[in-house]
Design a protein around this motif. Structure first.
Motif: not given
Length: 412
Positions: A260-270
Motif C-alpha cells: 500500500g501507498l506510504l505517507r512519506d514524501e515519495m508517497g505524497k508526491r505520487f
C-alpha cells in the motif's frame, strides 16, 4: 492482464491507471534504453484460470509482449505461469498467493521469470495477530478478552489467510473462539453468520473475504446491532468503494494491505501526480502496485541491457537476475525478492528491518469522507488507533496472556 469487469473491476481500473502513469513517466524520460514502452490491456473479468490463461496467450502470441506486468489475478491459481514459462518472458504481479512459492520452488529453472511483487497471502494471518498484540501491548487498546472470531470467504486466498491467522493466534496469547468458518462468496448477506459470532462474544471479529462491495454490506449489517469488539476486514475495505457504500458504518473499521501507498514524501508526491492524472475519486494506494511493478521491471531490464521478446530466454534470464539482486525502494516500501520464492519479503512479520521488507500496513477509517488513517507499522504510521464508535472503550481487567512469540513468525 487486469480485471476491468467482474467483482474486482474497481481494483482493475486502478491497476490499469498505474500502468498508464508509469508508461507516461518512463517514456517521458526516454523509455527503456531509448525504446518507448507500449502497454496492452486484456480484461480478465472474474479471474478464472481460463480467462487469465487466455489473456496471457493473447498478449504473448498476438502482441508479442516482452513482459506481463500487472496487479493481481487471484482466481487462476498460477495457471497462467505455463504459457508465460513456455515463452520465457518476465511476469511481475501482485497475486499475493502462497502457491507462487510452491510453483517457483518446484522448478526454478522453468519459472525463472515469475515474480510476485508483494508478500504471499499467508502473511496476512500472522501479520494481523502481531498487529493486535502490538496494539494491546502498547496500551492503545485494552481488549475485554483474548477471543478472536474468524470468518472466511470461499476463495483459496481468503481461506489461506484465515487458517494462518488461526494458526498464529496462540503464539501471541489469543484464542480462536469461532471459526475459521467459510461463507460462500460473493455475497451481500451476512446477518446469519454475524449472529453466530455474537454468541461467542469475541474481542476481535475478523472477516477475510476481500470484495469491497460485499464487505460494505457486512459492515452495514454489523452496525445494525454491533458487538463490543474490533472489526478487521480484509484488503477490499481499503478501496474508496467500500467507504462510499458503508458510509458512517465504516468508521472504526480496521483494514490492512501487505502492499500500500506510504505517507512519506515519495508517497505524497505520487498521490498528487496520480490524482491529478485520474481524478480525486481514484485510489492511489491500489494503483501504486502496478505502477511500481512496471518501474521496477524497467530498471531491471535497463540494467540487463534491454528486454527480451518471447523465446529470448537468454536475455530474459539476465533481466530476472537483475530483478532478484535489486533492493528497490518504491512509493509503497521496499521490493526485495526472496532468493528461493521470488516473492517480496514482508516487514515486520518476517524481517525486523523496514529497509529490507515491504510494510504490512494497517489502516483505520476515522472519517469515511477522508483518506484512511495509517496506524501501523512503525516507523511508517502517521496516525494512532481510536476506539470504534460502536465500542464502549472502557478498559477491563481481563487481558490476554503475554505473547510467547514477541518477535513474530520467522519460519515459513
Amino acid at each position: 492482464m487486469v480485471p476491468l469487469t467482474g467483482p474486482s473491476a474497481a481494483d482493475g481500473a486502478e491497476f490499469r491507471n498505474g500502468i498508464i502513469l508509469a508508461c507516461e513517466e518512463l517514456n517521458a524520460r526516454g523509455g527503456l534504453l531509448g525504446r518507448p514502452i507500449k502497454p496492452f490491456f486484456v480484461d480478465t473479468c472474474r479471474q478464472t484460470a481460463k480467462e487469465v490463461v487466455s489473456a496471457a496467450r493473447l498478449l504473448i502470441e498476438k502482441h508479442k509482449v516482452h513482459a506481463i506486468v500487472n496487479g493481481y489475478n487471484i482466481g487462476a491459481q498460477n495457471s497462467e505461469y505455463e504459457p508465460i514459462a513456455d515463452a520465457g518472458i518476465i511476469y511481475v504481479h501482485a497475486n499475493t498467493l502462497l502457491q507462487h512459492h510452491d510453483t517457483v520452488m518446484s522448478d526454478p529453472d522453468r519459472y525463472f521469470g515469475c515474480f510476485m511483487a508483494d508478500p504471499a497471502d499467508y502473511w496476512y494471518g500472522p501479520g494481523l495477530i502481531k498487529f493486535l498484540s502490538w496494539l494491546r501491548d502498547s496500551g492503545q487498546w485494552t481488549p475485554k478478552s483474548n477471543r478472536i472470531a474468524i470468518v472466511s470467504g470461499s476463495t483459496p486466498y481468503s481461506i489461506v489467510i484465515s487458517n494462518s491467522m488461526a494458526k498464529a493466534a496462540a503464539s501471541y496469547g489469543w484464542q480462536v473462539c469461532f471459526g475459521p468458518k467459510i461463507v460462500q462468496t460473493p455475497t451481500s448477506q451476512w446477518r446469519d453468520v454475524i449472529e453466530e459470532v455474537r454468541a461467542t462474544d469475541p474481542a476481535v471479529f475478523a472477516n477475510t473475504h476481500f470484495y469491497a462491495g460485499d464487505l460494505a454490506h457486512f459492515q452495514r449489517q454489523f452496525v445494525e446491532n454491533p458487538m463490543d469488539c474490533l472489526v478487521y476486514l480484509q484488503y477490499g475495505a481499503v478501496h474508496r468503494t467500500f467507504a462510499d457504500i458503508a458510509q458512517e458504518a465504516s468508521v472504526g473499521v480496521i483494514v490492512s494491505s501487505i502492499i500500500g501507498l506510504l505517507r512519506d514524501e515519495m508517497g505524497k508526491r505520487f498521490e498528487t501526480r496520480y490524482k491529478a492524472r485520474f481524478g480525486d475519486g481514484s485510489t492511489p494506494t491500489i494503483g501504486c502496485q502496478s505502477y511500481s511493478n512496471l518501474h521496477h521491471y524497467a530498471v531491471g531490464a535497463a540494467m540487463a541491457g534491454g528486454s527480451g521478446a518471447p523465446g529470448d530466454f537468454e536475455q530474459n534470464r539476465k533481466v530476472a537476475f537483475a530483478l532478484r539482486g535489486m533492493i528497490y525502494r518504491t512509493v509503497h516500501g521496499t521490493i526485495r525478492y526472496h532468493p528461493d520464492w521470488q516473492a517480496v519479503v514482508p516487514y515486520p512479520v518476517l524481517t525486523p528491518d523496514p529497509s529490507l521488507g515491504m510494510p504490512h500496513i494497517f489502516y483505520q477509517i476515522h472519517d469515511f469522507r477522508a483518506p484512511l488513517a495509517m496506524i501501523a507499522p512503525e516507523p511508517y504510521n502517521t496516525e494512532r488507533f481510536i476506539y470504534p464508535p460502536w465500542m464502549s472503550g472502557r478498559p477491563t481487567e481481563t487481558k490476554p496472556a503475554p505473547s510467547a512469540n514477541p518477535r513474530g513468525l520467522t519460519e515459513f
